[in-house]
Design an enzyme around this catalytic site. Structure first.
Site, short mmCIF file in Angstrom:
data_model
loop_
_atom_site.label_atom_id
_atom_site.label_comp_id
_atom_site.label_asym_id
_atom_site.label_seq_id
_atom_site.Cartn_x
_atom_site.Cartn_y
_atom_site.Cartn_z
N TYR A 53 0.83 -1.20 0.00
CA TYR A 53 0.00 0.00 0.00
C TYR A 53 0.87 1.25 0.00
O TYR A 53 1.58 1.52 0.97
CB TYR A 53 -0.92 0.03 1.21
CG TYR A 53 -2.02 -1.01 1.23
CD1 TYR A 53 -2.26 -1.84 0.11
CD2 TYR A 53 -2.84 -1.19 2.34
CE1 TYR A 53 -3.26 -2.78 0.12
CE2 TYR A 53 -3.85 -2.14 2.35
CZ TYR A 53 -4.05 -2.94 1.25
OH TYR A 53 -5.06 -3.88 1.26
N SER A 206 -13.40 -4.65 0.63
CA SER A 206 -14.34 -3.98 -0.26
C SER A 206 -15.78 -4.42 0.01
O SER A 206 -16.50 -4.82 -0.91
CB SER A 206 -13.97 -4.22 -1.73
OG SER A 206 -14.43 -3.17 -2.55
N PRO A 207 -16.23 -4.35 1.27
CA PRO A 207 -17.58 -4.79 1.60
C PRO A 207 -18.68 -3.91 1.02
O PRO A 207 -19.85 -4.30 1.02
CB PRO A 207 -17.59 -4.72 3.14
CG PRO A 207 -16.60 -3.66 3.47
CD PRO A 207 -15.51 -3.82 2.45
N LEU A 208 -18.30 -2.74 0.50
CA LEU A 208 -19.28 -1.85 -0.14
C LEU A 208 -19.19 -1.91 -1.66
O LEU A 208 -19.55 -0.97 -2.37
CB LEU A 208 -19.07 -0.41 0.35
CG LEU A 208 -19.41 -0.20 1.83
CD1 LEU A 208 -19.01 1.21 2.27
CD2 LEU A 208 -20.87 -0.44 2.09
N GLY A 211 -17.27 0.72 -3.33
CA GLY A 211 -17.94 2.01 -3.16
C GLY A 211 -19.27 2.13 -3.87
O GLY A 211 -20.04 3.05 -3.61
N LEU A 213 -21.98 0.30 -3.67
CA LEU A 213 -23.16 0.05 -2.84
C LEU A 213 -23.54 1.24 -1.97
O LEU A 213 -24.59 1.22 -1.32
CB LEU A 213 -22.93 -1.18 -1.96
CG LEU A 213 -22.96 -2.51 -2.70
CD1 LEU A 213 -22.43 -3.64 -1.83
CD2 LEU A 213 -24.37 -2.84 -3.18
N GLY A 215 -24.38 3.91 -3.30
CA GLY A 215 -25.37 4.58 -4.15
C GLY A 215 -24.85 5.82 -4.83
O GLY A 215 -25.58 6.45 -5.61
#
Length: 323
Positions: A53, A206-208, A211, A213, A215
């Site tokens: 990273y 990356s649970p969303l 990005g 999810l 909206g």
């Protein structure tokens, strides 16, 4: 914030983890300090980083904070090795020398004598898995890591690595870290069942859905988003342009409206209720982003909402997963 056991190990982590992939690039030192302090104040503990990273900058920034306003014992630090950047591009290196060399460099940047969880970042098509596992074993026996795991590995390799480590008293795989969200449920085919059978905890990156999810991409690509970034647009694009993903996003937004919550809270709550998930790692780039994510930890979705989201994002299973 709830503390969850990682599989059958003695490691416990916060239900939300803090990802640091943007540190040193999109997130500066001041914002990183604010994000970390807010995360700890909200009850968080797991901080996920990697040698790759920012070419080490993320670990260095975290180490600088540990040398100042944050105490080492407040954190559960997970770092990853096995991806090398050089003049010839990026290559995978899960050799014993490569992994242990990167771990030593990570410890120096972090300013600590051990990490709580050391993960191999991805499979290496050249190095034998037996050698990779031997490096994980040595990381624990030498005291540089308390627990070990794999990231982005298929089920067969995860199971084989767990079997190889079983022969060592007290050492075994603790965790598997993979992408997991309503937009990416691939691990449910084989990795999830393997983790359950072997007693391994799942850490979801990356649970969303990168990005999507949240909206924010429903109508357009915001100028200040990852989707508009030259460096990260390709990472977000597959979900932005997928028609099936759009249906899932709309379902999440509808559920959020009905519950009076934000879409990202609904998406995270769905994930945190999945079997074996110990932590969902959110890559908050700003303190505002973090505040939105921490709102999900107290949300229990009604069964009908959870079922509807299961259906709209459903994974196709066939032979041999379903027989």
């Amino acid at each position: 914030m709830e503390r969850r056991q990682v599989g059958g190990s003695g490691l416990h982590v916060s239900a939300l983890g803090l990802g640091t992939m943007s540190w040193g690039r999109d997130t500066d030192a001041d914002d990183a300090a604010q994000i970390l302090r807010a995360f700890l104040d909200a009850g968080g503990s797991l901080v996920d980083t990697a040698a790759a990273y920012g070419d080490g900058d993320a670990e260095q920034m975290l180490g600088d904070l540990l040398d100042g306003p944050v105490a080492r014992e407040e954190l559960v630090i997970a770092t990853k090795a096995g991806v090398r950047h050089g003049p010839e591009g990026t290559r995978r290196d899960a050799s014993r020398g490569g992994l242990l060399g990167e771990l030593d460099a990570s410890l120096q940047r972090l300013g600590t004598d051990h990490v709580d969880l050391f993960l191999v970042a991805c499979p290496d098509p050249v190095t034998p898995l037996e050698e990779t596992v031997s490096a994980l074993r040595l990381a624990v026996t030498s005291g540089r890591a308390r627990y070990v795991g794999l990231s982005n590995f298929p089920a067969w390799a995860s199971a084989r690595a767990a079997t190889l480590l079983e022969s060592t008293d007290g050492i075994g795989l603790a965790a598997l870290e993979l992408e997991y969200s309503l937009l990416q449920r691939g691990l449910e085919r084989e990795v999830g069942p393997a983790a359950a059978a072997l007693g391994l905890g799942l850490l979801a990156w990356s649970p969303l859905g990168r990005g999507v999810l949240t909206g924010k991409y429903r109508r357009s690509v915001p100028a200040d988003s990852r989707g508009a970034s030259n460096r990260l647009a390709g990472f977000v694009e597959p979900y932005v342009e997928d028609a099936g993903a759009a249906s899932v996003v709309e379902a999440v937004a509808t559920a959020a409206d009905g519950l009076g919550r934000a879409p990202l809270e609904v998406a995270l709550a769905w994930l945190l209720a999945r079997p074996q998930v110990a932590s969902a790692i959110v890559g908050a780039r700003t303190p505002v982003h973090l505040r939105g994510a921490t709102g999900a930890v107290d949300l229990d979705l009604p069964a009908e909402v959870h079922g509807a989201l299961d259906d709209v994002s459903g994974l196709s299973l066939g032979y041999p997963e379903r027989w």
